[in-house]
Design a protein around this motif. Structure first.
Motif, PDB file in Angstrom:
ATOM      1  N   GLU A  52       4.301   5.609  -4.957  1.00 36.64           N
ATOM      2  CA  GLU A  52       2.998   4.947  -4.751  1.00 36.64           C
ATOM      3  C   GLU A  52       3.231   4.401  -3.188  1.00 36.64           C
ATOM      4  O   GLU A  52       2.038   4.729  -2.372  1.00 36.64           O
ATOM      5  CB  GLU A  52       2.686   3.768  -5.591  1.00 36.64           C
ATOM      6  CG  GLU A  52       2.578   4.118  -6.907  1.00 36.64           C
ATOM      7  CD  GLU A  52       0.982   4.858  -7.187  1.00 36.64           C
ATOM      8  OE1 GLU A  52       0.459   4.821  -6.108  1.00 36.64           O
ATOM      9  OE2 GLU A  52       1.064   5.677  -8.136  1.00 36.64           O
ATOM     10  N   ALA A  53       4.187   3.809  -2.636  1.00 38.07           N
ATOM     11  CA  ALA A  53       4.275   3.187  -1.275  1.00 38.07           C
ATOM     12  C   ALA A  53       4.226   4.284  -0.346  1.00 38.07           C
ATOM     13  O   ALA A  53       3.366   4.205   0.808  1.00 38.07           O
ATOM     14  CB  ALA A  53       5.313   2.103  -1.052  1.00 38.07           C
ATOM     15  N   ASP A  54       5.163   5.212  -0.606  1.00 36.52           N
ATOM     16  CA  ASP A  54       5.352   6.222   0.396  1.00 36.52           C
ATOM     17  C   ASP A  54       4.194   7.243   0.538  1.00 36.52           C
ATOM     18  O   ASP A  54       3.651   7.801   1.651  1.00 36.52           O
ATOM     19  CB  ASP A  54       6.357   6.980  -0.182  1.00 36.52           C
ATOM     20  CG  ASP A  54       6.692   8.372   1.022  1.00 36.52           C
ATOM     21  OD1 ASP A  54       7.155   7.853   2.014  1.00 36.52           O
ATOM     22  OD2 ASP A  54       6.852   9.541   0.418  1.00 36.52           O
ATOM     23  N   LEU A  55       3.363   7.491  -0.780  1.00 39.68           N
ATOM     24  CA  LEU A  55       2.107   8.351  -0.288  1.00 39.68           C
ATOM     25  C   LEU A  55       0.948   7.607   0.289  1.00 39.68           C
ATOM     26  O   LEU A  55       0.199   8.143   1.183  1.00 39.68           O
ATOM     27  CB  LEU A  55       1.558   8.747  -2.048  1.00 39.68           C
ATOM     28  CG  LEU A  55       0.176   9.291  -2.043  1.00 39.68           C
ATOM     29  CD1 LEU A  55       0.454  10.882  -1.409  1.00 39.68           C
ATOM     30  CD2 LEU A  55       0.155   9.369  -3.498  1.00 39.68           C
ATOM     31  N   TYR A  56       0.804   6.280  -0.093  1.00 34.66           N
ATOM     32  CA  TYR A  56      -0.037   5.451   0.550  1.00 34.66           C
ATOM     33  C   TYR A  56       0.267   5.288   2.315  1.00 34.66           C
ATOM     34  O   TYR A  56      -0.679   5.495   3.168  1.00 34.66           O
ATOM     35  CB  TYR A  56      -0.283   4.065   0.141  1.00 34.66           C
ATOM     36  CG  TYR A  56      -1.332   3.048   0.698  1.00 34.66           C
ATOM     37  CD1 TYR A  56      -2.555   3.273   0.372  1.00 34.66           C
ATOM     38  CD2 TYR A  56      -0.963   2.448   1.866  1.00 34.66           C
ATOM     39  CE1 TYR A  56      -3.166   2.469   0.868  1.00 34.66           C
ATOM     40  CE2 TYR A  56      -1.779   1.570   2.399  1.00 34.66           C
ATOM     41  CZ  TYR A  56      -3.337   1.509   2.072  1.00 34.66           C
ATOM     42  OH  TYR A  56      -3.961   0.763   2.689  1.00 34.66           O
ATOM     43  N   ALA A  57       1.558   5.223   2.333  1.00 37.31           N
ATOM     44  CA  ALA A  57       1.722   4.980   3.859  1.00 37.31           C
ATOM     45  C   ALA A  57       1.789   6.320   4.901  1.00 37.31           C
ATOM     46  O   ALA A  57       1.140   6.314   6.170  1.00 37.31           O
ATOM     47  CB  ALA A  57       3.169   4.705   4.035  1.00 37.31           C
ATOM     48  N   ALA A  58       1.710   7.320   3.987  1.00 38.73           N
ATOM     49  CA  ALA A  58       1.386   8.815   4.871  1.00 38.73           C
ATOM     50  C   ALA A  58      -0.127   8.747   4.837  1.00 38.73           C
ATOM     51  O   ALA A  58      -0.407   9.752   5.741  1.00 38.73           O
ATOM     52  CB  ALA A  58       2.048   9.846   3.993  1.00 38.73           C
ATOM     53  N   LYS A  59      -0.792   8.242   4.157  1.00 42.25           N
ATOM     54  CA  LYS A  59      -2.197   8.687   4.344  1.00 42.25           C
ATOM     55  C   LYS A  59      -2.975   7.580   5.037  1.00 42.25           C
ATOM     56  O   LYS A  59      -4.211   7.649   5.649  1.00 42.25           O
ATOM     57  CB  LYS A  59      -3.009   8.569   2.947  1.00 42.25           C
ATOM     58  CG  LYS A  59      -2.490   9.942   2.035  1.00 42.25           C
ATOM     59  CD  LYS A  59      -3.211   9.797   0.718  1.00 42.25           C
ATOM     60  CE  LYS A  59      -3.045  11.237  -0.270  1.00 42.25           C
ATOM     61  NZ  LYS A  59      -3.677  11.142  -1.419  1.00 42.25           N
ATOM     62  N   ARG A  60      -2.597   6.294   5.070  1.00 41.13           N
ATOM     63  CA  ARG A  60      -3.036   5.289   5.685  1.00 41.13           C
ATOM     64  C   ARG A  60      -2.994   5.528   6.987  1.00 41.13           C
ATOM     65  O   ARG A  60      -1.720   5.355   7.550  1.00 41.13           O
ATOM     66  CB  ARG A  60      -2.485   3.998   5.117  1.00 41.13           C
ATOM     67  CG  ARG A  60      -3.011   2.457   5.944  1.00 41.13           C
ATOM     68  CD  ARG A  60      -4.672   2.529   5.789  1.00 41.13           C
ATOM     69  NE  ARG A  60      -4.933   0.940   6.041  1.00 41.13           N
ATOM     70  CZ  ARG A  60      -6.222   0.704   6.188  1.00 41.13           C
ATOM     71  NH1 ARG A  60      -7.172   1.545   5.946  1.00 41.13           N
ATOM     72  NH2 ARG A  60      -6.481  -0.499   6.386  1.00 41.13           N
ATOM     73  N   ILE A  61      -3.929   5.309   8.093  1.00 41.43           N
ATOM     74  CA  ILE A  61      -4.058   5.611   9.333  1.00 41.43           C
ATOM     75  C   ILE A  61      -4.144   4.209   9.897  1.00 41.43           C
ATOM     76  O   ILE A  61      -5.394   3.859   9.810  1.00 41.43           O
ATOM     77  CB  ILE A  61      -5.175   6.580   9.851  1.00 41.43           C
ATOM     78  CG1 ILE A  61      -4.882   7.740   9.157  1.00 41.43           C
ATOM     79  CG2 ILE A  61      -4.934   6.572  11.437  1.00 41.43           C
ATOM     80  CD1 ILE A  61      -3.488   8.582   9.393  1.00 41.43           C
TER      81      ILE A  61
END
Length: 578
Positions: free
Chosen positions: A311-320
């Motif tokens: 969840e953290a990795d996915l969010y960090a990849a999308k959050r600009i």
């Protein structure tokens, strides 16, 4: 289609490289079971293929159905109807259990003669991890095979034939009924009474609390059977089938694992059956049951940590932020990398522990069936019993503390959104919190692990690991060996300490010593993984980069302490001298 086995390269890596051949030969009785059961494997390769196919089915159910429904299950949970004394599981939870039953997955480790799949604990741990990644609360139902395993090992043949097929089919479910309001970790204080009537039957009276799935059809109950017996020797183990003589007084309102009903139970002269011998309830049967449960909770923790990391990795990849994904910022990608490495470290330790448990159980069963065996079988039985006794509390402590840290960091990476119910991060954080509490807190795992650390068991396995071949790991291996030397010197210091407060000195530093040993064990396991993969060698390098500083910090604190801190702690909290 989403599949929680096939999308996990690290689990697939371990399935390819873990050493299961000896375990398989024991489980399949040198493949003679294939003569009786057409679906039994004919060789080790056939067994491994079967394991992977079963895990793939579980991975598909978890990815396609359980994980998408987990937020709803968490929000709604099960419901207790006090009027009918019945608990209704969340519809999604019940459907998931029905899906497992239809796929014949509920008798995971039960022998084939009772309708089970005859899988080893190592494969059960993988299944438990996959399921817990989908929904941390789901493990507390079907796939945690502790109750079935205990019945298979200790119950009479009549009891096994009556109960195990129904557990395997999903017709019945089960619970482990140990804890009481005044007997949490201290099970010697259990007071629920078991009285033998004039008809020869046993009847249970009293209250149990914090019982996971206490609404199950059958339960294994720890109760006081000896009127004059105090402590552990007054306790026996009982098989109870749900009837009107047991009332579910309430469902607990919990921080996490909301899909799993945690019950308070009132027994009112409820009929039950003795399992095994009287007075061995805690010292033999419950301890075996809890050790297996602790392995399951370690798997649960690794699964929750895997979910939180993803969840953290996915969010960090999308959050600009600042015109770039936050995943590209050094403070964030360091956190993500450390999370990923910690999860893989926990997984390697988990599977190694399960392998030792499988060998211990297989050798014990073989020795019981062949009492004339001597030599290597006897020596190996003792060896793996000691290793299982050391690794089980070690992995329970490491994996559950690791899961709490990874889930904590996952919320941090999400920022404010991670604190909101709309994101899964906060659910994983809540679910992780119970893992280092139930089935024995981390502090109790340290108590169980410190004996093997001081008696030489830890050193013997570290020696064994050190003698293996680690090509291309020269500098990393040198760091591990240097830290091992520091650990050995520290242990000598603690064992020889005769200063003020020496009676409590070892106990005071036990957690530091156990964590030092854990760091070293994991370092060797990751180096062993690195033999098969350049990527895994880099995982080892990241773990080992910070490991020596932890070892040195513990050594410095332990050897620099003259035990006056023990007195200072007591003074600070107002209890006088310790």
């Amino acid at each position: 289609m989403e599949n929680f086995l096939n999308d996990n390269e690290d689990i697939l890596f371990h399935l390819e490289h873990m050493d299961l051949d000896r375990i398989i030969r024991f489980k399949e009785e040198e493949f003679t079971q294939a003569q009786q059961y057409s679906y039994a494997p004919k060789d080790a390769a056939d067994a491994k293929d079967s394991y992977k196919r079963v895990l793939s089915i579980i991975g598909e159910i978890c990815g396609e159905f359980i994980a998408p429904n987990a937020p709803k299950v968490d929000e709604e949970g099960p419901v207790l109807d006090l009027a009918t004394n019945q608990v209704t599981l969340n519809p999604a939870t019940q459907k998931a259990m029905d899906m497992f039953a239809q796929a014949d997955l509920l008798g995971f480790c039960v022998p084939r003669q009772y309708g089970g799949l005859n899988m080893p604990s190592t494969i059960l741990c993988i299944a438990a991890e996959i399921l817990s990644r989908a929904d941390g609360s789901s493990l507390n139902f079907g796939l945690q095979q502790d109750i079935a395993g205990t019945i298979n090992k200790f119950a009479s043949e009549e009891q096994k034939k009556a109960v195990l097929p129904k557990l395997c089919s999903g017709e019945w479910d089960s619970s482990m009924i140990l804890t009481e309001p005044d007997a949490g970790s201290d099970l010697q204080a259990v007071n629920l009474k078991a009285v033998q009537g004039e008809d020869g039957k046993w009847y249970l009276s009293g209250v149990k609390r914090f019982i996971t799935n206490g609404c199950g059809t059958i339960g294994l109950v720890l109760a006081r059977s000896e009127e004059k017996g105090k402590g552990a020797r007054g306790l026996s183990f009982f098989l109870y089938k749900r009837d009107e003589k047991m009332i579910i007084r309430r469902l607990e309102h919990k921080l996490g694992i909301h899909g799993s009903p945690t019950c308070e139970l009132q027994f009112n002269k409820a009929p039950s059956e003795l399992v095994g011998e009287r007075q061995r309830g805690l010292t033999k049967y419950t301890m075996w049951l809890m050790n297996n449960a602790r392995l399951g909770i370690a798997a649960q923790a690794v699964g929750i940590a895997e979910a939180a990391y993803r969840e953290a990795d996915l969010y960090a990849a999308k959050r600009i932020q600042f015109d770039a994904p936050v995943r590209s910022l050094p403070p964030v990608f360091e956190m993500l990398t450390e999370m990923k490495v910690a999860v893989e470290a926990g997984r390697s330790l988990l599977y190694e522990t399960a392998r030792f448990v499988d060998l211990k159980e297989a050798l014990e069963d073989y020795s019981e069936a062949h009492p004339d065996q001597k030599g290597d079988i006897v020596d190996d039985k003792k060896k793996y019993a000691k290793l299982a006794g050391f690794f089980t509390p070690m992995v329970k402590a490491y994996a559950t503390e690791m899961a709490n840290k990874v889930a904590y960091d996952a919320i941090q990476i999400h920022g404010g959104t991670g604190y909101m119910k709309e994101f899964n991060a906060e659910r994983h954080y809540r679910d992780a919190r119970i893992t280092n509490i139930y089935e024995g807190t981390t502090q109790l795992q340290v108590v169980a692990a410190i004996g093997p650390v001081t008696s030489g068991i830890a050193q013997s396995i570290l020696d064994e690991y050190d003698q293996a071949d680690y090509p291309n790991a020269g500098e990393l291996l040198a760091k591990v060996r240097a830290s091992r030397k520091i650990f050995d010197e520290t242990l000598v210091y603690v064992k020889a300490y005769k200063g003020e407060g020496h009676e409590q000195f070892l106990s005071y530093h036990s957690r530091r010593l156990v964590e030092m040993a854990t760091d070293l064990v994991i370092s060797y396991l990751l180096l062993r993984d690195g033999v098969h993969s350049e990527r895994k060698l880099k995982v080892a390098a990241i773990f080992i980069a910070k490991m020596p500083s932890r070892i040195e910090a513990s050594r410095s604190f332990i050897t620099g302490d003259d035990a006056t801190l023990l007195q200072d702690y007591a003074a600070v909290i107002g209890q006088g001298a310790v």
